[in-house]
Design a protein around this motif. Structure first.
Motif, PDB file in Angstrom:
ATOM      1  N   PHE A 113     -60.420  94.005   5.178  1.00 44.48           N
ATOM      2  CA  PHE A 113     -61.255  93.224   4.268  1.00 44.48           C
ATOM      3  C   PHE A 113     -62.675  93.236   4.805  1.00 44.48           C
ATOM      4  O   PHE A 113     -62.890  93.155   6.021  1.00 44.48           O
ATOM      5  CB  PHE A 113     -60.783  91.765   4.186  1.00 44.48           C
ATOM      6  N   MET A 114     -63.638  93.290   3.900  1.00 45.24           N
ATOM      7  CA  MET A 114     -65.034  93.232   4.327  1.00 45.24           C
ATOM      8  C   MET A 114     -65.867  92.461   3.314  1.00 45.24           C
ATOM      9  O   MET A 114     -65.419  92.155   2.202  1.00 45.24           O
ATOM     10  CB  MET A 114     -65.603  94.638   4.521  1.00 45.24           C
ATOM     11  N   GLU A 115     -67.057  92.163   3.723  1.00 42.13           N
ATOM     12  CA  GLU A 115     -68.028  91.482   2.884  1.00 42.13           C
ATOM     13  C   GLU A 115     -68.260  92.255   1.586  1.00 42.13           C
ATOM     14  O   GLU A 115     -68.322  93.479   1.577  1.00 42.13           O
ATOM     15  CB  GLU A 115     -69.326  91.375   3.682  1.00 42.13           C
ATOM     16  N   CYS A 116     -68.406  91.522   0.488  1.00 41.03           N
ATOM     17  CA  CYS A 116     -68.767  92.127  -0.788  1.00 41.03           C
ATOM     18  C   CYS A 116     -70.291  92.084  -0.930  1.00 41.03           C
ATOM     19  O   CYS A 116     -70.895  91.007  -0.901  1.00 41.03           O
ATOM     20  CB  CYS A 116     -68.119  91.379  -1.946  1.00 41.03           C
ATOM     21  N   ILE A 117     -70.902  93.242  -1.028  1.00 41.13           N
ATOM     22  CA  ILE A 117     -72.352  93.334  -1.146  1.00 41.13           C
ATOM     23  C   ILE A 117     -72.735  93.268  -2.623  1.00 41.13           C
ATOM     24  O   ILE A 117     -72.325  94.104  -3.428  1.00 41.13           O
ATOM     25  CB  ILE A 117     -72.874  94.654  -0.533  1.00 41.13           C
ATOM     26  N   GLU A 118     -73.520  92.272  -2.969  1.00 41.79           N
ATOM     27  CA  GLU A 118     -73.937  92.097  -4.358  1.00 41.79           C
ATOM     28  C   GLU A 118     -75.228  92.869  -4.606  1.00 41.79           C
ATOM     29  O   GLU A 118     -76.282  92.534  -4.086  1.00 41.79           O
ATOM     30  CB  GLU A 118     -74.139  90.606  -4.671  1.00 41.79           C
ATOM     31  N   GLY A 119     -75.120  93.915  -5.370  1.00 40.21           N
ATOM     32  CA  GLY A 119     -76.269  94.748  -5.693  1.00 40.21           C
ATOM     33  C   GLY A 119     -75.825  95.841  -6.643  1.00 40.21           C
ATOM     34  O   GLY A 119     -74.797  95.734  -7.314  1.00 40.21           O
ATOM     35  N   HIS A 120     -76.598  96.919  -6.699  1.00 43.38           N
ATOM     36  CA  HIS A 120     -76.275  98.052  -7.558  1.00 43.38           C
ATOM     37  C   HIS A 120     -75.987  99.285  -6.707  1.00 43.38           C
ATOM     38  O   HIS A 120     -76.679  99.540  -5.717  1.00 43.38           O
ATOM     39  CB  HIS A 120     -77.442  98.361  -8.507  1.00 43.38           C
ATOM     40  N   ASN A 121     -74.971 100.032  -7.108  1.00 42.75           N
ATOM     41  CA  ASN A 121     -74.743 101.324  -6.485  1.00 42.75           C
ATOM     42  C   ASN A 121     -75.936 102.217  -6.816  1.00 42.75           C
ATOM     43  O   ASN A 121     -76.281 102.403  -7.983  1.00 42.75           O
ATOM     44  CB  ASN A 121     -73.448 101.931  -7.026  1.00 42.75           C
ATOM     45  N   LEU A 122     -76.573 102.777  -5.780  1.00 47.15           N
ATOM     46  CA  LEU A 122     -77.793 103.543  -6.005  1.00 47.15           C
ATOM     47  C   LEU A 122     -77.565 104.738  -6.917  1.00 47.15           C
ATOM     48  O   LEU A 122     -78.375 105.017  -7.810  1.00 47.15           O
ATOM     49  CB  LEU A 122     -78.385 104.010  -4.674  1.00 47.15           C
ATOM     50  N   GLY A 123     -76.457 105.455  -6.723  1.00 49.33           N
ATOM     51  CA  GLY A 123     -76.214 106.635  -7.535  1.00 49.33           C
ATOM     52  C   GLY A 123     -76.116 106.321  -9.011  1.00 49.33           C
ATOM     53  O   GLY A 123     -76.705 107.009  -9.853  1.00 49.33           O
ATOM     54  N   PHE A 124     -75.394 105.241  -9.343  1.00 50.62           N
ATOM     55  CA  PHE A 124     -75.249 104.870 -10.750  1.00 50.62           C
ATOM     56  C   PHE A 124     -76.526 104.239 -11.290  1.00 50.62           C
ATOM     57  O   PHE A 124     -76.895 104.468 -12.446  1.00 50.62           O
ATOM     58  CB  PHE A 124     -74.061 103.929 -10.914  1.00 50.62           C
TER      59      PHE A 124
END
Length: 332
Positions: A113-124
């Motif tokens: 389990f890891m932290e969920c990063i709130e942002g946008h995937n750069l590629g998309f």
């Protein structure tokens, strides 16, 4: 992306894993707490909403009985080690690891389990709403972050764990041999015999001897493995293919030989390498050829039902093989 390697789990198993990681109080009561993130090719990844509303990410390696490439055996443990190295030795932003389970007591695979990063995937985001200037700046940031990662040095070339190799030539050619053997094992048609492919690598292997220091190389650092928010790269994701190797092997340089991966100019500018020496140019072509071989072979291991990836990889392999063979020809 659909793949036979994705180790999907029922909700009751996910609840058990959540309890082991965060405590019973974190186990959600409804049935809508898990969303599979489907863009990856290998592991299954869930966005989990805990009982208190906090989002986290669960990543599960392939089932124990699913055949994978030699380079992919134990790959999640390599990712965990790569993340430790990056977090310890650089300022590169990566998700925080919350819980690791390598016991296989609940699921027949490694997971964390890891932290969920709130942002946008750069590629998309680049394809959907970023301007050309924003895309260039983001890829320049990626190159600069990658440069930081490659400042981390090791003692041996090759896998992050295990004995490794004294030279980069030995490490890289062993990786090539493993992948060619993987192809033979599943009867993949490369369009060239394994011996012919191996001969092209061998003909240019002297260039590999110019790499004398093992450096942390992510191998798969590109726009779709990064997150952006307000114009800033806020996380690098998917460190599972990292090795001790040559920084030029990084995915951000791949567009030099395989244009469908995009113009690498901004990445190279951020990295601080805008002109390649003849040796560097040859090495970069070898790495692109290796990638084309991998992409061709792994279609059998992923259970692809269409030939789109296979056809593209075969075409690129033919082009790069021809370019390298041309380099080998004496000038008249």
């Amino acid at each position: 992306m659909e793949s036979t390697t994705k180790n999907r789990q029922p909700l009751d198993v996910l609840r058990t894993l959540i309890g082991r990681a965060y405590g019973d109080a974190a186990i959600p009561t409804g049935d809508d707490f898990a969303e599979e993130l489907t863009d990856g090719w290998f592991n299954v990844i869930y966005r989990i909403t805990l009982a208190d509303g906090r989002p986290v990410i669960l990543k599960i390696a392939p089932p124990a009985d699913v055949q994978v490439l030699t380079r992919e055996v134990g790959m999640m443990r390599a990712e965990l080690e790569a993340m430790r190295l990056v977090a310890t030795h650089t300022e590169v932003p990566i998700p925080r690891i919350d819980h690791v389970d390598l016991t296989h007591e609940v699921v027949d695979a490694d997971l964390f389990f890891m932290e969920c990063i709130e942002g946008h995937n750069l590629g998309f985001a680049a394809a959907e709403h970023l301007s050309a200037e924003e895309i260039y700046d983001a890829n320049r940031q990626l190159g600069a972050l990658n440069r930081q990662i490659t400042e981390v040095t090791g003692e041996r070339f090759g896998p992050l764990d295990g004995e490794g190799f004294a030279t980069w030539r030995d490490a890289f050619l062993a990786m090539v041999d493993d992948t060619l053997a993987d192809g033979v094992a599943v009867g993949i048609d490369l369009g060239h015999s394994p011996e012919a492919v191996r001969a092209v690598f061998a003909a240019h292997a002297d260039a590999l001897d110019d790499v004398t220091e093992p450096r942390l190389t992510e191998v798969d650092l590109w726009d779709k493995n990064s997150m952006i928010r307000d114009g800033k790269i806020i996380a690098i994701l998917d460190h599972e293919r990292a090795i001790w190797g040559d920084p030029l092997m990084e995915a951000g340089f791949t567009g030099l030989d395989i244009p469908i991966f995009g113009d690498p100019q901004a990445f190279m500018e951020g990295f601080g390498l805008t002109t390649l020496t003849p040796s560097e140019r040859t090495r970069r072509r070898l790495y692109s050829l290796y990638l084309a071989v991998i992409m061709t072979v792994e279609t059998k291991y992923r259970g692809h039902t269409t030939t789109e990836v296979y056809d593209m990889a075969r075409e690129q392999m033919d082009l790069i093989m021809a370019a390298l063979r041309s380099e080998s020809q004496p000038v008249s």
